[in-house]
Motif scaffolding. Structure first.
Motif, PDB file in Angstrom:
ATOM      1  N   UNK A 235      16.946  27.007  17.648  1.00 49.23           N
ATOM      2  CA  UNK A 235      16.508  26.777  19.021  1.00 49.23           C
ATOM      3  C   UNK A 235      17.699  26.570  19.950  1.00 49.23           C
ATOM      4  N   UNK A 236      18.697  25.799  19.504  1.00 50.75           N
ATOM      5  CA  UNK A 236      19.883  25.578  20.330  1.00 50.75           C
ATOM      6  C   UNK A 236      20.677  26.873  20.531  1.00 50.75           C
ATOM      7  N   UNK A 237      20.779  27.668  19.487  1.00 47.97           N
ATOM      8  CA  UNK A 237      21.478  28.960  19.614  1.00 47.97           C
ATOM      9  C   UNK A 237      20.714  29.899  20.548  1.00 47.97           C
ATOM     10  N   UNK A 238      19.390  29.880  20.453  1.00 48.57           N
ATOM     11  CA  UNK A 238      18.561  30.702  21.337  1.00 48.57           C
ATOM     12  C   UNK A 238      18.751  30.268  22.790  1.00 48.57           C
ATOM     13  N   UNK A 239      18.823  28.972  23.022  1.00 52.28           N
ATOM     14  CA  UNK A 239      19.023  28.459  24.390  1.00 52.28           C
ATOM     15  C   UNK A 239      20.367  28.933  24.938  1.00 52.28           C
ATOM     16  N   UNK A 240      21.410  28.844  24.134  1.00 53.45           N
ATOM     17  CA  UNK A 240      22.731  29.255  24.606  1.00 53.45           C
ATOM     18  C   UNK A 240      22.788  30.764  24.865  1.00 53.45           C
ATOM     19  N   UNK A 241      22.248  31.545  23.954  1.00 56.88           N
ATOM     20  CA  UNK A 241      22.271  33.006  24.122  1.00 56.88           C
ATOM     21  C   UNK A 241      21.452  33.446  25.328  1.00 56.88           C
ATOM     22  N   UNK A 242      20.331  32.774  25.573  1.00 59.68           N
ATOM     23  CA  UNK A 242      19.511  33.101  26.741  1.00 59.68           C
ATOM     24  C   UNK A 242      20.240  32.757  28.029  1.00 59.68           C
ATOM     25  N   UNK A 243      20.947  31.634  28.050  1.00 60.84           N
ATOM     26  CA  UNK A 243      21.718  31.252  29.237  1.00 60.84           C
ATOM     27  C   UNK A 243      22.773  32.314  29.559  1.00 60.84           C
ATOM     28  N   UNK A 244      23.428  32.822  28.524  1.00 54.82           N
ATOM     29  CA  UNK A 244      24.451  33.851  28.729  1.00 54.82           C
ATOM     30  C   UNK A 244      23.806  35.158  29.180  1.00 54.82           C
ATOM     31  N   UNK A 245      22.731  35.556  28.521  1.00 58.54           N
ATOM     32  CA  UNK A 245      22.100  36.841  28.819  1.00 58.54           C
ATOM     33  C   UNK A 245      21.507  36.890  30.225  1.00 58.54           C
ATOM     34  N   UNK A 246      20.939  35.770  30.681  1.00 58.99           N
ATOM     35  CA  UNK A 246      20.285  35.763  31.987  1.00 58.99           C
ATOM     36  C   UNK A 246      21.143  35.132  33.084  1.00 58.99           C
TER      37      UNK A 246
ATOM     38  N   UNK B  27      12.191  21.046  23.473  1.00 60.91           N
ATOM     39  CA  UNK B  27      11.590  22.106  24.280  1.00 60.91           C
ATOM     40  C   UNK B  27      12.654  22.751  25.145  1.00 60.91           C
ATOM     41  N   UNK B  28      12.404  23.993  25.554  1.00 58.46           N
ATOM     42  CA  UNK B  28      13.339  24.739  26.385  1.00 58.46           C
ATOM     43  C   UNK B  28      12.716  25.047  27.731  1.00 58.46           C
ATOM     44  N   UNK B  29      13.532  25.017  28.773  1.00 62.65           N
ATOM     45  CA  UNK B  29      13.129  25.496  30.088  1.00 62.65           C
ATOM     46  C   UNK B  29      14.339  26.161  30.722  1.00 62.65           C
ATOM     47  N   UNK B  30      14.088  27.015  31.697  1.00 62.20           N
ATOM     48  CA  UNK B  30      15.165  27.773  32.325  1.00 62.20           C
ATOM     49  C   UNK B  30      15.092  27.585  33.835  1.00 62.20           C
ATOM     50  N   UNK B  31      16.238  27.667  34.470  1.00 67.66           N
ATOM     51  CA  UNK B  31      16.293  27.527  35.925  1.00 67.66           C
ATOM     52  C   UNK B  31      15.745  28.779  36.580  1.00 67.66           C
ATOM     53  N   UNK B  32      14.952  28.567  37.601  1.00 64.03           N
ATOM     54  CA  UNK B  32      14.483  29.724  38.360  1.00 64.03           C
ATOM     55  C   UNK B  32      15.651  30.261  39.178  1.00 64.03           C
TER      56      UNK B  32
ATOM     57  N   UNK C  49      25.393  29.312  32.868  1.00 66.78           N
ATOM     58  CA  UNK C  49      25.329  30.765  32.741  1.00 66.78           C
ATOM     59  C   UNK C  49      26.397  31.360  31.846  1.00 66.78           C
ATOM     60  N   UNK C  50      27.446  30.600  31.542  1.00 62.62           N
ATOM     61  CA  UNK C  50      28.485  31.071  30.620  1.00 62.62           C
ATOM     62  C   UNK C  50      28.245  30.584  29.197  1.00 62.62           C
ATOM     63  N   UNK C  51      27.153  29.849  28.986  1.00 64.36           N
ATOM     64  CA  UNK C  51      26.832  29.338  27.655  1.00 64.36           C
ATOM     65  C   UNK C  51      27.504  28.028  27.323  1.00 64.36           C
ATOM     66  N   UNK C  52      28.136  27.395  28.308  1.00 64.50           N
ATOM     67  CA  UNK C  52      28.816  26.124  28.072  1.00 64.50           C
ATOM     68  C   UNK C  52      27.845  24.971  28.285  1.00 64.50           C
ATOM     69  N   UNK C  53      27.841  23.989  27.380  1.00 62.83           N
ATOM     70  CA  UNK C  53      26.959  22.840  27.554  1.00 62.83           C
ATOM     71  C   UNK C  53      27.558  21.847  28.546  1.00 62.83           C
ATOM     72  N   UNK C  54      26.723  20.918  29.008  1.00 61.16           N
ATOM     73  CA  UNK C  54      27.216  19.906  29.934  1.00 61.16           C
ATOM     74  C   UNK C  54      28.023  18.824  29.209  1.00 61.16           C
ATOM     75  N   UNK C  55      27.932  18.731  27.887  1.00 63.00           N
ATOM     76  CA  UNK C  55      28.694  17.742  27.116  1.00 63.00           C
ATOM     77  C   UNK C  55      28.705  18.146  25.645  1.00 63.00           C
ATOM     78  N   UNK C  56      29.614  17.545  24.888  1.00 66.27           N
ATOM     79  CA  UNK C  56      29.610  17.761  23.439  1.00 66.27           C
ATOM     80  C   UNK C  56      28.487  16.913  22.868  1.00 66.27           C
TER      81      UNK C  56
ATOM     82  N   UNK D 170      32.984  25.598  24.468  1.00 67.15           N
ATOM     83  CA  UNK D 170      32.470  26.944  24.229  1.00 67.15           C
ATOM     84  C   UNK D 170      30.954  27.009  24.103  1.00 67.15           C
ATOM     85  N   UNK D 171      30.313  25.901  23.770  1.00 62.01           N
ATOM     86  CA  UNK D 171      28.879  25.910  23.520  1.00 62.01           C
ATOM     87  C   UNK D 171      28.521  26.380  22.131  1.00 62.01           C
ATOM     88  N   UNK D 172      29.521  26.558  21.285  1.00 60.55           N
ATOM     89  CA  UNK D 172      29.295  27.005  19.916  1.00 60.55           C
ATOM     90  C   UNK D 172      28.412  25.988  19.192  1.00 60.55           C
ATOM     91  N   UNK D 173      27.295  26.450  18.612  1.00 59.43           N
ATOM     92  CA  UNK D 173      26.354  25.587  17.920  1.00 59.43           C
ATOM     93  C   UNK D 173      26.520  25.826  16.428  1.00 59.43           C
TER      94      UNK D 173
END
Length: 167
Positions: free
Chosen positions: A50-61, A78-83, A133-140, A162-165
């Motif tokens: 789920x965390x990897x999916x969230x990061x990849x979706x952030x990069x893709x969109x 749960x996941x949500x995305x910014x409009x 949008x670059x796949x970087x998280x707000x914190x470690x 990097x957001x690497x999970x």
């Protein structure tokens, strides 16, 4: 004279086999019949995906994706995305596998653990994580899936730069 060849086990050998089987039953049976560790490992893998999916979706969109975590047993995420207009995570992010209904979002990507499985998080009061949008998280962030009996599996780490999970 012909000698008769007798085959079989001696009484000592039979008793030793019974003693060994008894010891194995006392040690192995509780592990085999306690499925909490198996469910915890499965939930660990679901969380990682789920965390990897969230990061990849952030990069893709090229939008912010929010992961909301509930640490108490049974744990959930749960996941949500910014409009595109608001920049806040106010839109449901649909999963290819599993979705659940969250008030205010509708049907969104989520995972829920079985009863007795929780998260231990670092930082301790973590309730949400965002990927830009670059796949970087707000914190470690570090998540540890735990059972009632204790921790199970390796911690899941989200690297800050990097957001690497990974686990």
């Amino acid at each position: 004279m012909t000698e008769r060849c007798q085959r079989g086990f001696t009484l000592i050998e039979l008793i030793m086999v019974i003693v060994i089987m008894g010891v194995l039953a006392m040690v192995a049976a509780p592990r085999i019949f306690d499925s909490g560790d198996f469910y915890a490992r499965g939930f660990h893998d679901e969380t990682l995906a789920l965390l990897r999916y969230a990061q990849k979706t952030a990069i893709a969109q090229r939008r912010t994706v929010c992961v909301t975590v509930s640490a108490a047993a049974p744990a959930s995420a749960t996941l949500s995305i910014a409009s595109a207009t608001s920049g806040a995570c106010d839109t449901a992010l649909v999963s290819p596998n599993q979705s659940c209904t969250v008030s205010g979002l509708g049907s969104t990507a989520c995972i829920t653990a079985r009863e007795g499985i929780s998260y231990t998080t670092t930082p301790a009061a973590l309730t949400s994580l965002t990927f830009n949008g670059l796949g970087q998280p707000n914190a470690r962030v570090t998540l540890q899936v735990a059972t009632l009996a204790g921790a199970a599996g390796n911690p899941i780490v989200v690297e800050a730069e990097t957001g690497y999970v990974h686990d």
